[in-house]
Enzyme design. Structure first.
Site, PDB file in Angstrom:
ATOM      1  N   GLU A 104       0.592  -1.018   0.524  1.00  0.00           N
ATOM      2  CA  GLU A 104       0.052  -0.169   0.408  1.00  0.00           C
ATOM      3  C   GLU A 104       0.812   1.088   0.137  1.00  0.00           C
ATOM      4  OE1 GLU A 104      -4.631  -1.949   2.152  1.00  0.00           O
ATOM      5  OE2 GLU A 104      -2.634   0.043   3.493  1.00  0.00           O
ATOM      6  N   CYS A 117       3.471   8.637   0.847  1.00  0.00           N
ATOM      7  CA  CYS A 117       4.500   7.165   2.059  1.00  0.00           C
ATOM      8  C   CYS A 117       4.608   6.429   1.491  1.00  0.00           C
ATOM      9  CB  CYS A 117       2.687   7.319   2.462  1.00  0.00           C
ATOM     10  SG  CYS A 117       3.718   6.349   3.784  1.00  0.00           S
ATOM     11  N   CYS A 124       6.335  -6.314   7.680  1.00  0.00           N
ATOM     12  CA  CYS A 124       7.175  -5.587   7.988  1.00  0.00           C
ATOM     13  C   CYS A 124       7.797  -6.467   9.382  1.00  0.00           C
ATOM     14  CB  CYS A 124       6.995  -4.699   9.371  1.00  0.00           C
ATOM     15  SG  CYS A 124       8.235  -3.326  10.173  1.00  0.00           S
ATOM     16  N   CYS A 128       6.564  -3.978  15.672  1.00  0.00           N
ATOM     17  CA  CYS A 128       5.595  -3.009  16.887  1.00  0.00           C
ATOM     18  C   CYS A 128       4.486  -3.079  17.445  1.00  0.00           C
ATOM     19  CB  CYS A 128       5.614  -1.164  15.820  1.00  0.00           C
ATOM     20  SG  CYS A 128       7.563  -0.916  15.491  1.00  0.00           S
ATOM     21  N   CYS A 131       0.898  -1.143  15.478  1.00  0.00           N
ATOM     22  CA  CYS A 131       1.373  -0.973  14.010  1.00  0.00           C
ATOM     23  C   CYS A 131       0.591  -2.187  13.418  1.00  0.00           C
ATOM     24  CB  CYS A 131       2.621  -0.782  13.630  1.00  0.00           C
ATOM     25  SG  CYS A 131       2.313  -0.087  11.928  1.00  0.00           S
ATOM     26  N   SER A 210      12.032   7.345   7.767  1.00  0.00           N
ATOM     27  CA  SER A 210      11.235   7.282   8.764  1.00  0.00           C
ATOM     28  C   SER A 210      12.054   5.728   9.411  1.00  0.00           C
ATOM     29  CB  SER A 210      10.355   7.024   9.305  1.00  0.00           C
ATOM     30  OG  SER A 210       9.692   6.794  10.378  1.00  0.00           O
ATOM     31  N   SER A 232      11.221   7.189  15.006  1.00  0.00           N
ATOM     32  CA  SER A 232       9.884   6.762  15.768  1.00  0.00           C
ATOM     33  C   SER A 232      11.061   5.753  16.599  1.00  0.00           C
ATOM     34  CB  SER A 232       9.072   5.155  14.686  1.00  0.00           C
ATOM     35  OG  SER A 232       8.481   5.431  13.275  1.00  0.00           O
ATOM     36  N   LEU A 233      10.398   6.828  17.731  1.00  0.00           N
ATOM     37  CA  LEU A 233      10.360   6.646  19.102  1.00  0.00           C
ATOM     38  C   LEU A 233       9.354   5.819  20.273  1.00  0.00           C
ATOM     39  CD1 LEU A 233      13.074   6.495  20.867  1.00  0.00           C
ATOM     40  CD2 LEU A 233      12.466   8.939  21.534  1.00  0.00           C
ATOM     41  N   HIS A 234       8.184   6.613  20.085  1.00  0.00           N
ATOM     42  CA  HIS A 234       7.492   5.572  21.018  1.00  0.00           C
ATOM     43  C   HIS A 234       7.612   6.301  21.774  1.00  0.00           C
ATOM     44  CE1 HIS A 234       5.974   6.188  16.890  1.00  0.00           C
ATOM     45  NE2 HIS A 234       6.600   5.276  16.617  1.00  0.00           N
ATOM     46  N   CYS A 353      -1.118   6.480   9.838  1.00  0.00           N
ATOM     47  CA  CYS A 353      -0.344   6.388  10.438  1.00  0.00           C
ATOM     48  C   CYS A 353      -0.310   4.953  10.846  1.00  0.00           C
ATOM     49  CB  CYS A 353       1.013   7.510  10.648  1.00  0.00           C
ATOM     50  SG  CYS A 353       1.756   6.900  11.615  1.00  0.00           S
TER      51      CYS A 353
END
Length: 378
Positions: A104, A117, A124, A128, A131, A210, A232-234, A353
């Protein structure tokens, strides 16, 4: 009677997909077929600035060269399976790969810019917990052609490629499906095409990678290309980030932020990192977390992008309230940081996102694993 006739085997010639090459790679390819390397710039312009995939239409190439290219090369990008348009104008494209799987890609138009994007993997591997892409598992890295092919296909599909005085896109972000730094050998040539004046001619400040924090890839990236960086810390501490972003167990926050500082020191694209922080209700959004984040980032030149969590089926997370996000941002601004709360785009079509899913033949069996709830950490 023995049949002594030779076996008839069909020799299948595989054509070279020119979307796999940046300019240097294209020059090497033309040398390999006995042509002058300057042809690379001509062909790049035809492909990426005019959207041409028919060699016969490349009128400044000789007739013999056009005939040769038809025999040995092709321009083949992922095909559009379908597109969905959000109420806010965002468009999500599902693109079919030759394997039958789908990725996508999201186009985000705004008043003064348009952003694409782009995905770097089928699924992936980073996993995470908040996500949707991660929940689909992982199949493989995308090729350079499949990465830059997203840009080429969407620009061509929207009808903007090749129009006089217009560029199809002003910004590209490697924030789609996948972790770009785990596919660096294909991502870097694709981004090189995005930057090339003979292709898309984007500013190095308008191409952003990113990462969830792959330190070896980050160190390698600095020596290979200049692009903007988003992290991407979060979470503000290792205990919580280990749960939300499991790769943190291998590359903890202190070491990761040091790698980000090294990247800034070795690039001309940016003098600060965009820190991405998804807001999860009751998990990472307290005043204590905000103050801890302000402290941990004090030596990193950065701006902070607060991202309202975008839900997906079977998720155990919820988005922080607007009031909580505002309070969190105020604490950071009082500490001297530039803070932006990202406007959610495309949520109604699952294009926001963390919502990209595609169609992934998972090699990790991740979907079969038992889901263990994450407990809030104060």
């Amino acid at each position: 009677m023995t049949d002594t006739a030779p076996a008839q085997t069909a020799a299948v010639q595989t054509k070279t997909n020119l979307l796999n090459f940046d300019r240097l790679g294209m020059e090497d390819y033309f040398r390999s077929i006995g042509e002058k390397p300057f042809r690379a710039s001509q062909v790049l312009k035809w492909i990426h600035q005019h959207g041409v995939d028919d060699f016969d239409a490349m009128s400044n190439l000789s007739k013999d060269l056009r005939a040769k290219l038809k025999d040995v090369a092709e321009v083949r990008a992922p095909e559009v399976l379908f597109e969905q348009m959000s109420d806010d104008g965002t468009i999500k494209f599902a693109l079919r790969l030759e394997s039958g799987q789908a990725i996508e890609t999201v186009y985000i138009p705004e008043a003064n810019r348009s952003t694409l994007c782009v995905s770097s993997q089928i699924g992936c591997v980073v996993d995470c917990s908040f996500c949707s892409t991660a929940q689909q598992g992982f199949n493989r890295n995308l090729t350079t052609a499949e990465i830059i092919g997203q840009v080429w296909r969407v620009a061509k599909h929207l009808g903007t490629i090749g129009q006089t005085g217009e560029r199809p896109l002003s910004n590209v972000v490697m924030m789609g499906m996948g972790e770009p730094l785990l596919n660096i050998d294909n991502v870097v040539p694709a981004m090189s095409v995005m930057l090339d004046d003979f292709a898309y001619g984007l500013s190095k400040r308008r191409v952003t990678l990113s990462t969830s924090g792959i330190i070896p890839g980050l160190d390698e990236l600095a020596g290979r290309i200049d692009v903007a960086l988003a992290l991407s810390l979060h979470a503000p501490n290792d205990e919580l980030r280990n749960q939300l972003v499991p790769v943190n167990r291998k590359y903890p926050i202190t070491e990761l932020l040091a790698a980000c500082r090294r990247y800034i020191a070795n690039t001309n694209a940016t003098n600060r990192v965009t820190v991405e922080y998804v807001m999860l209700d009751g998990v990472n959004d307290s005043d204590v977390h905000a103050r801890e984040l302000a402290k941990v980032l004090r030596e990193l030149p950065c701006k902070i992008n607060l991202i309202p969590f975008n839900p997906f089926p079977q998720t155990r997370f919820a988005c922080s309230s607007e009031e909580r996000i505002d309070r969190f941002g105020q604490i950071l601004m009082q500490a001297g940081y530039t803070v932006i709360t990202r406007k959610t785009r495309g949520e109604d079509i699952d294009a926001a996102c963390g919502q990209l899913a595609g169609k992934v033949l998972d090699k990790t069996r991740r979907a079969q694993r038992k889901v263990i709830p994450i407990l809030p950490v104060a």
